[in-house]
Design an enzyme around this catalytic site. Structure first.
Site, PDB file in Angstrom:
ATOM      1  CD  GLU A 328      -3.075  -0.540   2.322  1.00  0.00           C
ATOM      2  OE1 GLU A 328      -4.250  -0.876   2.165  1.00  0.00           O
ATOM      3  OE2 GLU A 328      -2.686   0.039   3.349  1.00  0.00           O
ATOM      4  CB  CYS A 329       0.790   4.359   0.118  1.00  0.00           C
ATOM      5  SG  CYS A 329       1.109   6.117  -0.208  1.00  0.00           S
ATOM      6  N   GLY A 330       3.468   3.511   0.255  1.00  0.00           N
ATOM      7  CA  GLY A 330       4.899   3.320   0.358  1.00  0.00           C
ATOM      8  C   GLY A 330       5.321   1.908   0.011  1.00  0.00           C
ATOM      9  CG  MET A 333       5.863   4.601  -3.621  1.00  0.00           C
ATOM     10  SD  MET A 333       6.028   5.918  -2.378  1.00  0.00           S
ATOM     11  CE  MET A 333       7.577   6.673  -2.902  1.00  0.00           C
ATOM     12  CB  THR A 429      -3.057   0.137  -5.283  1.00  0.00           C
ATOM     13  OG1 THR A 429      -3.728   1.370  -5.510  1.00  0.00           O
ATOM     14  CG2 THR A 429      -3.593  -0.473  -3.986  1.00  0.00           C
TER      15      THR A 429
END
Length: 437
Positions: A328-330, A333, A429
């Site tokens: 999720e998010c970080g 990435m 995501t």
């Protein structure tokens, strides 16, 4: 003793709500009361400060992302065994999205549904009698939202306090405290908000100082009298996110820390084990686990160290060959091919998905999201809708060729297009999941 509750609200962010809420929680705890904290809206950081101040886990109460029955359940569980429940509002008390009744995301929704009065924190720097007009507006804006009283913040002098206090009391509202300007009350911040409680130097001493200020500045007895008895009860289970596995390897360190307390608690109560590991310490997920979760956090601040964590990267790749991995998010990435840091230096990430992200070419992306899942993954089944949010400054600079994970819409249902990626058992995501729709 029946649990009594109230909301600490304000006209806007930056009014001092968090400092007042944390200090009030600790001040009440000093009196021997069992205190619980909650945060309205999607916020990972404040519940950590609430937990430190009260000695009990924090929770989020989000009226947009959470179905009403789930809100009732979470509030009831948080209040269980507590003498006082302090709910800190996000942004302004009435700030939310203009959508169906009762699901705007504003703290005012909680005030209406659970009959929680609001303690209004007013930053009166640069004004005096005008504060009464603001307070009067809050008191009359919505008859179903009761203003229990006002706390004056950023008071410059006794004269300043007297002018504001007399005007507000003449308007028929009680002033329950006045906090004079104090730079020691400031909380350190970074690009996603406050620095996390776990990173705050001398956290306990800081909370104690806040409690000292609240004890001398607020009428604690009057605030307790103004709080309302809570009667919410709920047994909603269907809208929780399901545990992604029986034994869940979960990244946990300074780069990965954004996990909602209600989700982690539900997973444990459903019988799952959460097995932490630290990518920054070059640790890989335990091979005995059957799912891996990479939460959001601040990988952009640790990109070089993550790029050099060969053991973590190789171990995660082996894990992903046979078991699901979700970011999720970080975490998303780090699942990508590369991450460009604030200095423009590009660092190789795990490469389990093909996208590239940049924190150098940053752009804020913020808002509620409804995600319709396009395939089965650790947050749900294909076709299901999960509610949550996005909040990030990094951006995709290369999308890669992976299949998208979800189709996103904003809080009003406007389509935002595909999001995230899926390759084999790896999914990710920017979207943070809060609850099933």
């Amino acid at each position: 003793m029946t649990t009594r509750g109230l909301i600490v609200g304000a006209p806007r962010s930056g009014s001092g709500k968090t400092s007042v809420a944390i200090g009030l929680m600790r001040a009440l705890r000093r009196r021997g009361l069992v205190v619980a904290g909650a945060k309205s809206g999607p916020d990972y950081i404040d519940p950590g400060f609430h937990a430190a101040a009260t000695g009990r886990p924090g929770v989020n109460l989000d009226s947009w992302a959470m179905a009403p029955g789930l809100l009732d359940t979470l509030l009831s569980r948080q209040a269980d065994g507590a003498d006082a429940l302090i709910v800190e509002s996000a942004m302004g008390l009435f700030d939310g999205v203009r959508t169906e009744d009762g699901r705007s995301g504003a703290a005012a929704d909680l005030a209406r549904r659970h009959r929680l009065p609001a303690l209004l924190v007013l930053d009166i720097s640069g004004q005096s009698q005008t504060a009464a007009a603001v307070a009067h507006g809050f008191a009359t804006f919505d008859p179903d939202v009761k203003i229990a009283g006002v706390v004056l913040n950023q008071v410059a002098s006794e004269r300043h306090e007297r002018q504001a206090r007399e005007a507000i009391e003449a308007a028929g509202l009680a002033v329950l405290g006045a906090i004079y300007r104090n730079p020691d009350m400031a909380l350190p911040e970074r690009h996603l908000g406050l620095v996390q409680a776990s990173e705050h130097a001398a956290l306990e001493a800081f909370i104690e100082r806040l409690a000292d200020v609240m004890e001398t500045s607020l009428d604690l007895d009057a605030i307790l009298r103004a709080a309302a008895s809570l009667s919410a009860a709920g047994t909603e289970e269907g809208h929780f996110l399901p545990p992604p596995g029986q034994r869940i390897a979960i990244a946990q360190d300074a780069a990965f820390s954004f996990v909602y307390p209600h989700s982690a608690r539900h997973w444990r109560e459903a019988g799952a084990e959460l097995i932490p590991f630290s990518p920054l310490a070059d640790e890989a997920p335990e091979a005995s686990c059957d799912a891996c979760w990479l939460p959001g956090g601040y990988p952009e601040l640790h990109a070089g160290k993550l790029a050099a964590a060969a053991g973590f990267k190789a171990g995660l790749a082996r894990f992903a060959e046979t078991k699901p991995v979700h970011g999720e998010c970080g975490g998303y990435m780090v699942l990508g091919a590369a991450l460009e840091d604030a200095d423009g230096v590009t660092h190789a990430m795990t490469g389990l998905l093909g996208h590239v992200t940049s924190f150098a070419r940053r752009k804020i992306n913020l808002g509620y999201r409804a995600a319709r899942l396009l395939s089965d993954c650790p947050i749900g089944r294909a076709g299901e809708t999960v509610r949550g949010h996005e909040f990030h400054y990094s951006r995709l600079t290369e999308r890669g060729t992976d299949e998208p994970l979800a189709a996103l819409a904003d809080a009003l249902g406007n389509a935002l297009g595909p999001s995230g990626g899926r390759r084999g058992l790896v999914t990710g995501t920017y979207f943070h999941a809060i609850a099933r729709g």
